[in-house]
Write a protein that holds these residues in place. Structure first.
Motif, PDB file in Angstrom:
ATOM      1  N   ALA A 106       0.836  -1.218   0.000  1.00  0.00           N
ATOM      2  CA  ALA A 106       0.000   0.000   0.000  1.00  0.00           C
ATOM      3  C   ALA A 106       0.861   1.255   0.000  1.00  0.00           C
ATOM      4  CB  ALA A 106      -0.981  -0.004   1.164  1.00  0.00           C
ATOM      5  N   ALA A 165      -3.482   6.001   0.587  1.00  0.00           N
ATOM      6  CA  ALA A 165      -4.060   4.836   1.257  1.00  0.00           C
ATOM      7  C   ALA A 165      -4.274   5.151   2.729  1.00  0.00           C
ATOM      8  CB  ALA A 165      -3.149   3.629   1.096  1.00  0.00           C
ATOM      9  N   SER A 166      -5.425   4.774   3.222  1.00  0.00           N
ATOM     10  CA  SER A 166      -5.735   5.004   4.635  1.00  0.00           C
ATOM     11  C   SER A 166      -4.936   4.025   5.499  1.00  0.00           C
ATOM     12  CB  SER A 166      -7.225   4.790   4.879  1.00  0.00           C
ATOM     13  OG  SER A 166      -7.537   3.407   4.769  1.00  0.00           O
ATOM     14  N   ALA A 184      -6.126   1.962   7.553  1.00  0.00           N
ATOM     15  CA  ALA A 184      -6.845   0.683   7.491  1.00  0.00           C
ATOM     16  C   ALA A 184      -6.504  -0.071   6.205  1.00  0.00           C
ATOM     17  CB  ALA A 184      -8.357   0.920   7.588  1.00  0.00           C
ATOM     18  N   ASP A 185      -6.408   0.651   5.093  1.00  0.00           N
ATOM     19  CA  ASP A 185      -6.040   0.007   3.826  1.00  0.00           C
ATOM     20  C   ASP A 185      -4.619  -0.533   3.890  1.00  0.00           C
ATOM     21  OD1 ASP A 185      -8.508   0.589   2.740  1.00  0.00           O
ATOM     22  OD2 ASP A 185      -7.799   2.344   1.623  1.00  0.00           O
ATOM     23  N   LYS A 186      -3.700   0.232   4.481  1.00  0.00           N
ATOM     24  CA  LYS A 186      -2.312  -0.227   4.599  1.00  0.00           C
ATOM     25  C   LYS A 186      -2.236  -1.483   5.468  1.00  0.00           C
ATOM     26  CE  LYS A 186      -0.198   4.217   3.713  1.00  0.00           C
ATOM     27  NZ  LYS A 186       0.698   5.271   4.136  1.00  0.00           N
ATOM     28  N   ALA A 232      -4.667  -3.673   5.902  1.00  0.00           N
ATOM     29  CA  ALA A 232      -5.274  -4.767   5.129  1.00  0.00           C
ATOM     30  C   ALA A 232      -4.275  -5.326   4.115  1.00  0.00           C
ATOM     31  CB  ALA A 232      -6.535  -4.284   4.432  1.00  0.00           C
ATOM     32  N   MET A 233      -3.541  -4.452   3.436  1.00  0.00           N
ATOM     33  CA  MET A 233      -2.541  -4.903   2.469  1.00  0.00           C
ATOM     34  C   MET A 233      -1.429  -5.690   3.164  1.00  0.00           C
ATOM     35  SD  MET A 233      -3.306  -4.171  -0.634  1.00  0.00           S
ATOM     36  CE  MET A 233      -1.747  -4.193  -1.491  1.00  0.00           C
TER      37      MET A 233
END
Length: 137
Positions: A60, A65-66, A68-70, A72-73
């Motif tokens: 990410a 990227a938030s 949370a996205d980082k 998740a990645m």
């Protein structure tokens, strides 16, 4: 229209381990190592393809990227669920022996596939799948 691949990106969680694998085990050249805003991008490539680069990047790496996205990645990478890269080789069995000797995680031993290639697969230190295909001559 002339279109050729220039680079692809692979997420890694430890650039030093990734460099050791891609350079020392697979024999790729390190072509660049850039840090920016606390992140790092390392470019590697085969000496046989000087115009094609593989960029080892943080999961990410998008600055938008938030958190949370980082996260998740990073979780997907840890599970080995992100995509990898397919390579060709002139000797699948010799490559398999060399990579297995390095301690890499074996996904598939050399196998003759019904679609005409012999291939094997490993995970790199970050968990990305790398497949190596030998095309018959």
């Amino acid at each position: 229209m002339d279109i050729k691949l220039k680079n692809c990106f692979i997420a890694v969680d430890d650039h030093d381990k990734a460099i050791a694998f891609y350079r020392d085990v697979l024999g790729m050249e390190v072509r660049g190592d850039v840090g920016y805003e606390g992140m790092r991008w390392v470019t590697v490539g085969s000496p046989l393809q000087p115009d094609v680069d593989i960029v080892l990047e943080p999961p990410a790496a998008d600055p938008d990227a938030s958190p949370a996205d980082k996260e998740a990645m990073a979780r997907l990478l840890a599970k080995g669920l992100l995509r990898g890269v397919n390579f060709t080789t002139t000797d699948c069995d010799a490559l398999f022996a060399r990579v297995r000797e390095s301690g890499a995680d074996v996904i598939q031993e050399p196998t003759d596939m019904p679609y005409g290639v012999r291939d094997c697969a490993f995970r790199d230190p970050a968990g990305n799948m790398l497949r190596f295909m030998e095309v018959p001559k």
